[in-house]
Design a protein around this motif. Structure first.
Motif, PDB file in Angstrom:
ATOM      1  N   SER A  26      82.619  90.488 -15.704  1.00 27.82           N
ATOM      2  CA  SER A  26      81.761  89.301 -15.698  1.00 27.82           C
ATOM      3  C   SER A  26      80.590  89.477 -16.656  1.00 27.82           C
ATOM      4  CB  SER A  26      81.238  89.038 -14.281  1.00 27.82           C
ATOM      5  OG  SER A  26      82.300  88.774 -13.401  1.00 27.82           O
ATOM      6  N   ARG A  27      79.962  90.669 -16.634  1.00 31.76           N
ATOM      7  CA  ARG A  27      78.832  90.922 -17.540  1.00 31.76           C
ATOM      8  C   ARG A  27      79.278  90.923 -18.995  1.00 31.76           C
ATOM      9  NH1 ARG A  27      75.272  95.679 -14.491  1.00 31.76           N
ATOM     10  NH2 ARG A  27      74.613  94.380 -12.721  1.00 31.76           N
ATOM     11  N   TYR A  28      80.455  91.502 -19.247  1.00 34.83           N
ATOM     12  CA  TYR A  28      80.972  91.526 -20.617  1.00 34.83           C
ATOM     13  C   TYR A  28      81.285  90.107 -21.088  1.00 34.83           C
ATOM     14  CZ  TYR A  28      84.141  92.315 -24.527  1.00 34.83           C
ATOM     15  OH  TYR A  28      84.735  92.286 -25.755  1.00 34.83           O
ATOM     16  N   LYS A  29      81.830  89.286 -20.185  1.00 34.44           N
ATOM     17  CA  LYS A  29      82.162  87.905 -20.543  1.00 34.44           C
ATOM     18  C   LYS A  29      80.904  87.110 -20.874  1.00 34.44           C
ATOM     19  CE  LYS A  29      85.429  86.160 -18.147  1.00 34.44           C
ATOM     20  NZ  LYS A  29      86.203  85.545 -17.046  1.00 34.44           N
ATOM     21  N   ARG A  30      79.834  87.302 -20.071  1.00 35.14           N
ATOM     22  CA  ARG A  30      78.577  86.609 -20.345  1.00 35.14           C
ATOM     23  C   ARG A  30      77.985  87.062 -21.681  1.00 35.14           C
ATOM     24  NH1 ARG A  30      77.573  87.368 -14.702  1.00 35.14           N
ATOM     25  NH2 ARG A  30      76.273  89.198 -15.171  1.00 35.14           N
ATOM     26  N   LYS A  31      78.040  88.366 -21.947  1.00 37.65           N
ATOM     27  CA  LYS A  31      77.517  88.903 -23.206  1.00 37.65           C
ATOM     28  C   LYS A  31      78.304  88.357 -24.387  1.00 37.65           C
ATOM     29  CE  LYS A  31      76.544  93.259 -25.595  1.00 37.65           C
ATOM     30  NZ  LYS A  31      76.617  94.746 -25.524  1.00 37.65           N
ATOM     31  N   LEU A  32      79.632  88.305 -24.250  1.00 37.95           N
ATOM     32  CA  LEU A  32      80.487  87.806 -25.328  1.00 37.95           C
ATOM     33  C   LEU A  32      80.228  86.328 -25.591  1.00 37.95           C
ATOM     34  CD1 LEU A  32      82.777  88.685 -27.229  1.00 37.95           C
ATOM     35  CD2 LEU A  32      84.407  87.940 -25.487  1.00 37.95           C
ATOM     36  N   THR A  33      80.027  85.558 -24.533  1.00 32.40           N
ATOM     37  CA  THR A  33      79.734  84.127 -24.672  1.00 32.40           C
ATOM     38  C   THR A  33      78.394  83.915 -25.372  1.00 32.40           C
ATOM     39  OG1 THR A  33      80.978  83.628 -22.653  1.00 32.40           O
ATOM     40  CG2 THR A  33      79.409  81.970 -23.402  1.00 32.40           C
ATOM     41  N   ALA A  34      77.399  84.729 -25.001  1.00 35.63           N
ATOM     42  CA  ALA A  34      76.081  84.623 -25.628  1.00 35.63           C
ATOM     43  C   ALA A  34      76.146  84.949 -27.119  1.00 35.63           C
ATOM     44  CB  ALA A  34      75.098  85.548 -24.929  1.00 35.63           C
ATOM     45  N   SER A  94      77.781  82.095 -28.977  1.00 31.14           N
ATOM     46  CA  SER A  94      76.851  80.968 -29.102  1.00 31.14           C
ATOM     47  C   SER A  94      75.827  81.226 -30.206  1.00 31.14           C
ATOM     48  CB  SER A  94      76.140  80.723 -27.760  1.00 31.14           C
ATOM     49  OG  SER A  94      77.067  80.397 -26.753  1.00 31.14           O
ATOM     50  N   ALA A  95      75.343  82.478 -30.273  1.00 28.44           N
ATOM     51  CA  ALA A  95      74.367  82.842 -31.315  1.00 28.44           C
ATOM     52  C   ALA A  95      74.971  82.704 -32.701  1.00 28.44           C
ATOM     53  CB  ALA A  95      73.859  84.245 -31.078  1.00 28.44           C
ATOM     54  N   VAL A  96      76.214  83.139 -32.865  1.00 24.12           N
ATOM     55  CA  VAL A  96      76.906  83.040 -34.152  1.00 24.12           C
ATOM     56  C   VAL A  96      77.106  81.578 -34.533  1.00 24.12           C
ATOM     57  CG1 VAL A  96      79.080  83.480 -35.362  1.00 24.12           C
ATOM     58  CG2 VAL A  96      78.049  85.270 -33.972  1.00 24.12           C
ATOM     59  N   ALA A  97      77.486  80.760 -33.514  1.00 24.69           N
ATOM     60  CA  ALA A  97      77.721  79.331 -33.787  1.00 24.69           C
ATOM     61  C   ALA A  97      76.431  78.636 -34.221  1.00 24.69           C
ATOM     62  CB  ALA A  97      78.277  78.668 -32.517  1.00 24.69           C
ATOM     63  N   ARG A  98      75.288  79.006 -33.642  1.00 18.03           N
ATOM     64  CA  ARG A  98      74.025  78.395 -34.020  1.00 18.03           C
ATOM     65  C   ARG A  98      73.632  78.776 -35.460  1.00 18.03           C
ATOM     66  NH1 ARG A  98      72.584  79.632 -28.606  1.00 18.03           N
ATOM     67  NH2 ARG A  98      71.572  81.568 -29.309  1.00 18.03           N
ATOM     68  N   ARG A  99      73.922  80.014 -35.838  1.00 22.94           N
ATOM     69  CA  ARG A  99      73.578  80.459 -37.191  1.00 22.94           C
ATOM     70  C   ARG A  99      74.421  79.732 -38.229  1.00 22.94           C
ATOM     71  NH1 ARG A  99      73.119  85.676 -34.759  1.00 22.94           N
ATOM     72  NH2 ARG A  99      75.209  86.238 -35.454  1.00 22.94           N
ATOM     73  N   VAL A 100      75.674  79.458 -37.850  1.00 23.04           N
ATOM     74  CA  VAL A 100      76.561  78.763 -38.782  1.00 23.04           C
ATOM     75  C   VAL A 100      76.154  77.286 -38.883  1.00 23.04           C
ATOM     76  CG1 VAL A 100      78.922  78.002 -39.192  1.00 23.04           C
ATOM     77  CG2 VAL A 100      78.487  80.315 -38.375  1.00 23.04           C
TER      78      VAL A 100
END
Length: 281
Positions: A264-272, A275-281
């Motif tokens: 669950s923690r890994y999934k939340r980290k991966l999602t974050a 999202s960060a990469v998508a915002r930069r793009v």
């Protein structure tokens, strides 16, 4: 009355309460999950009456087993199909086989039902179609199955009915206090309900393993030598059915929860990160 107020009985009561707490984990988990199959307005009442009736019947079961322990231990059928199926069958064997098979069926059915849900926002309990009386009956039935193992273990500690009954009643009160909290936790954390169903699946395997040694333990309790009683163990195709140890069971449960928490923690980290990469793009 004064005969009961001894240091030995007090120590036995403490040990029995600890035993009931350890063995009651899977029971409480089943009650919390199964009670959610009842109509929403009646779920709290289902948990209350399911536990109360089950505790009362557990005391009756204890009374019966104290007085009829020899008859319940004695195998009523000996299987002797050499190389295929051998061993003794007593009352406990039947209880563990039926209970283990039923709880495995329940867990697999509910897991399959979860996988078939198309809309996650839909209440997964709405399609269960079980009345409050049916759910109470199932809770009482499975409570008695779980109780059989705990009562047999308790009899190894003490044979004083009042002490044993007190431990059962106090453990029932603890379940009444905790059942609501466990149920609320599972409702708020649905992923742990899936874990709970897998834990129940393991419990079913444990009960089936107990069935293989039930006649052995029964005849040892009746005074038969270990070497002679061992011949009554169930063997399938030459392999002895050996029960899973409690330490192995709880270790397996702990591993399941640790894996789920890490995932669950890994999934939340991966999602974050995505999202960060998508915002930069």
């Amino acid at each position: 009355m004064t005969d009961l107020l001894t240091a030995e009985n007090a120590l036995n009561l403490v040990m029995l309460l600890f035993l009931q707490a350890v063995l009651g984990f899977d029971n409480l988990l089943y009650i919390s999950i199964e009670s959610q199959r009842a109509p929403v307005a009646q779920q709290k009442a289902v948990r209350f009456w399911g536990i109360v009736i089950a505790v009362a019947l557990r005391v009756v079961l204890l009374f019966v087993m104290i007085h009829l322990i020899d008859l319940l231990n004695e195998p009523f059928f000996i299987m002797d199909w050499d190389g295929i199926l051998t061993g003794g069958v007593n009352f406990a064997t039947c209880v563990f086989l039926i209970g283990g098979a039923f709880i495995m069926y329940t867990a697999v059915k509910e897991i399959s039902h979860m996988l078939s849900i198309e809309h996650l926002g839909t209440d997964i309990k709405a399609g269960s179609g079980k009345s409050a009386a049916q759910v109470v009956g199932l809770i009482v039935f499975m409570n008695l199955v779980f109780s059989f193992d705990s009562v047999l273990s308790a009899l190894a500690i003490s044979d004083v009915f009042a002490i044993l009954a007190t431990a059962i009643v106090l453990s029932g009160l603890a379940m009444l206090l905790l059942a609501e909290k466990v149920t609320d936790f599972l409702k708020k954390n649905r992923m742990y309900e899936v874990l709970g169903l897998f834990v129940l699946l393991i419990v079913g395997v444990v009960l089936l393993g107990e069935a293989g040694q039930a006649a052995v333990h029964g005849m040892e309790a009746a005074g038969m030598a270990h070497e002679d009683a061992k011949a009554l163990a169930l063997h399938v195709f030459g392999y002895e059915i050996v029960p899973m140890s409690k330490s192995t069971f709880y270790f397996s449960v702990a591993v399941l929860f640790v894996v789920e928490i890490i995932q669950s923690r890994y999934k939340r980290k991966l999602t974050a990160e995505r999202s960060a990469v998508a915002r930069r793009v």
